[in-house]
Design a protein around this motif. Structure first.
Motif, PDB file in Angstrom:
ATOM      1  N   TRP A  50       0.825  -1.210   0.000  1.00 32.36           N
ATOM      2  CA  TRP A  50       0.000   0.000   0.000  1.00 32.36           C
ATOM      3  C   TRP A  50       0.867   1.272   0.000  1.00 32.36           C
ATOM      4  O   TRP A  50       0.452   2.328   0.440  1.00 32.36           O
ATOM      5  N   TYR A  51       2.065   1.122  -0.530  1.00 29.94           N
ATOM      6  CA  TYR A  51       2.989   2.250  -0.612  1.00 29.94           C
ATOM      7  C   TYR A  51       2.764   3.028  -1.905  1.00 29.94           C
ATOM      8  O   TYR A  51       1.989   2.617  -2.769  1.00 29.94           O
ATOM      9  N   PHE A  52       3.477   4.145  -2.038  1.00 32.18           N
ATOM     10  CA  PHE A  52       3.413   4.896  -3.292  1.00 32.18           C
ATOM     11  C   PHE A  52       4.027   4.063  -4.411  1.00 32.18           C
ATOM     12  O   PHE A  52       4.869   3.186  -4.163  1.00 32.18           O
ATOM     13  N   PRO A  53       3.633   4.306  -5.663  1.00 31.99           N
ATOM     14  CA  PRO A  53       4.154   3.494  -6.774  1.00 31.99           C
ATOM     15  C   PRO A  53       5.668   3.489  -6.880  1.00 31.99           C
ATOM     16  O   PRO A  53       6.274   2.472  -7.232  1.00 31.99           O
ATOM     17  N   TRP A  54       6.309   4.633  -6.569  1.00 38.09           N
ATOM     18  CA  TRP A  54       7.759   4.684  -6.747  1.00 38.09           C
ATOM     19  C   TRP A  54       8.524   3.803  -5.753  1.00 38.09           C
ATOM     20  O   TRP A  54       9.697   3.535  -5.962  1.00 38.09           O
ATOM     21  N   THR A  55       7.861   3.342  -4.707  1.00 36.91           N
ATOM     22  CA  THR A  55       8.505   2.370  -3.835  1.00 36.91           C
ATOM     23  C   THR A  55       8.702   1.059  -4.589  1.00 36.91           C
ATOM     24  O   THR A  55       9.772   0.437  -4.525  1.00 36.91           O
ATOM     25  N   ALA A  56       7.683   0.630  -5.316  1.00 41.06           N
ATOM     26  CA  ALA A  56       7.804  -0.584  -6.133  1.00 41.06           C
ATOM     27  C   ALA A  56       8.858  -0.398  -7.229  1.00 41.06           C
ATOM     28  O   ALA A  56       9.633  -1.313  -7.525  1.00 41.06           O
TER      29      ALA A  56
END
Length: 367
Positions: free
Chosen positions: A66-72
């Protein structure tokens, strides 16, 4: 001279034995590892690289991304390896980030320290954050980003410092006090850089994944109220017996009060130097975090280094040995929050004493 030599030899032997114990502990940890959190980052990165929706549940524990996309996106390079190899590479990167952050902090706040002091402090920080290595969390990476941010603010490079804000937004809930005071110390250029970098990544996220906000909110609603966690939360409400949840929303009024206390505490010592000020802001952030675990204890390391500055070497070794074993005494559970309270109190006392000392010196000079 003979007594001094004996003392030095004893301390060296003690440190070598302590480091050997840490190596054994960390080796055993790798053997029994349960990298459930790393699995979330790794699996989400694979889906992100393929352009698929990564806001879903992962593993037998059904842990959410459930993190921001840039974490992925950050974890995509690791996804090119098999999961086992990726974990090894990831641990090496985490250790390197931890050591470099420790070296910078020690050099700045303990200029009298030797290389052996730096290495000993780093090694003692590993069992202090033991849970991080068991589950494969990212907090040494966050420590490195926060340390680099402090360094750039202190050396008057606020634009570079502000550009690191998206990394701290991997886990914004553990930087609630740090980020506002980083903005205060960094000034307008820091704030402008931070806003620009976040807007840039947000825009890119909308281009690549137009529904990412809806998907993130959905996964938060799906899993945010869960309380059946593998490890206990390390927050003040949990310590006082209140129920906590994944999203940290179970005790919002309590959290708001703690945030106000944390902001006020750091405001009271805002005149001290940048490194100790923002190090204490990290402690205050964990003090009021709506949800936290002992793997988040990496952000306490800067304040621990500052508090240990000036301690003579035989006692320095003892201090860091106590640091290393302290979370074990609480079984890396809710009781470990007491460590946060002790650090906040000790840091505030030291900061107030420094303020008084500096004021006295200024008054004496004027007289």
């Amino acid at each position: 001279m003979k007594l001094k030599s004996t003392t030095l030899t004893f301390e060296t032997v003690y440190r070598v034995l302590s480091i050997a114990c840490v190596i054994l502990i960390m080796s055993y940890t790798f053997l029994i590892r349960q990298p459930v959190d790393f699995n979330v980052f790794y699996s989400a990165a694979k889906l992100a690289f393929n352009g698929d929706n990564f806001y879903t549940l992962y593993g037998p524990q059904e842990l959410p991304y459930w993190y921001f996309p840039w974490t992925a996106w950050f974890f995509i390079p690791f996804s090119f390896f098999s999961k086992d190899i990726a974990l090894i590479v990831y641990l090496i990167v985490s250790l390197l980030c931890g050591y470099l952050a420790t070296a910078v902090l020690v050099r700045k706040m303990m200029p009298e320290a030797t290389w052996l002091d730096k290495f000993f402090i780093f090694m003692m920080s590993l069992p202090f954050c033991w849970l991080l290595f068991l589950v494969g969390q990212m907090d040494f990476l966050l420590l490195a980003a926060a340390t680099l941010m402090i360094y750039w603010i202190d050396s008057d490079h606020p634009i570079f410092a502000g550009s690191l804000i998206p990394i701290l937004l991997f886990k914004p809930h553990i930087f609630l006090i740090f980020i506002p005071y980083a903005c205060l110390k960094g000034g307008k250029r820091f704030v402008g850089s931070a806003i620009a970098s976040v807007l840039l990544l947000t825009a890119l996220a909308f281009v690549l994944y137009p529904n990412w906000i809806t998907d993130m909110v959905s996964i938060l609603k799906l899993s945010g109220q869960r309380t059946n966690d593998i490890f206990d939360f390390v927050t003040l409400p949990s310590l006082l017996g209140s129920t906590e949840n994944y999203s940290g929303t179970a005790n919002i009024p309590f959290t708001i009060v703690l945030i106000l206390i944390g902001l006020a505490a750091i405001w009271h010592i805002r005149d001290i130097e940048t490194f100790p000020l923002l190090s204490m802001a990290l402690v205050a952030s964990l003090f009021c975090a709506p949800r936290a675990y002992t793997y988040n204890f990496t952000i306490l390391i800067p304040a621990l280094i500052w508090l240990s500055s000036g301690i003579r070497k035989p006692f320095l070794s003892l201090f860091w040995s106590i640091v290393a074993i302290s979370p074990f005494l609480f079984k890396f559970s809710t009781g470990a929050y007491i460590i946060v309270l002790i650090l906040l109190f000790a840091g505030m006392v030291k900061a107030v004493m420094l303020k008084k000392k500096n004021l006295f010196a200024l008054e004496s000079k004027s007289a």
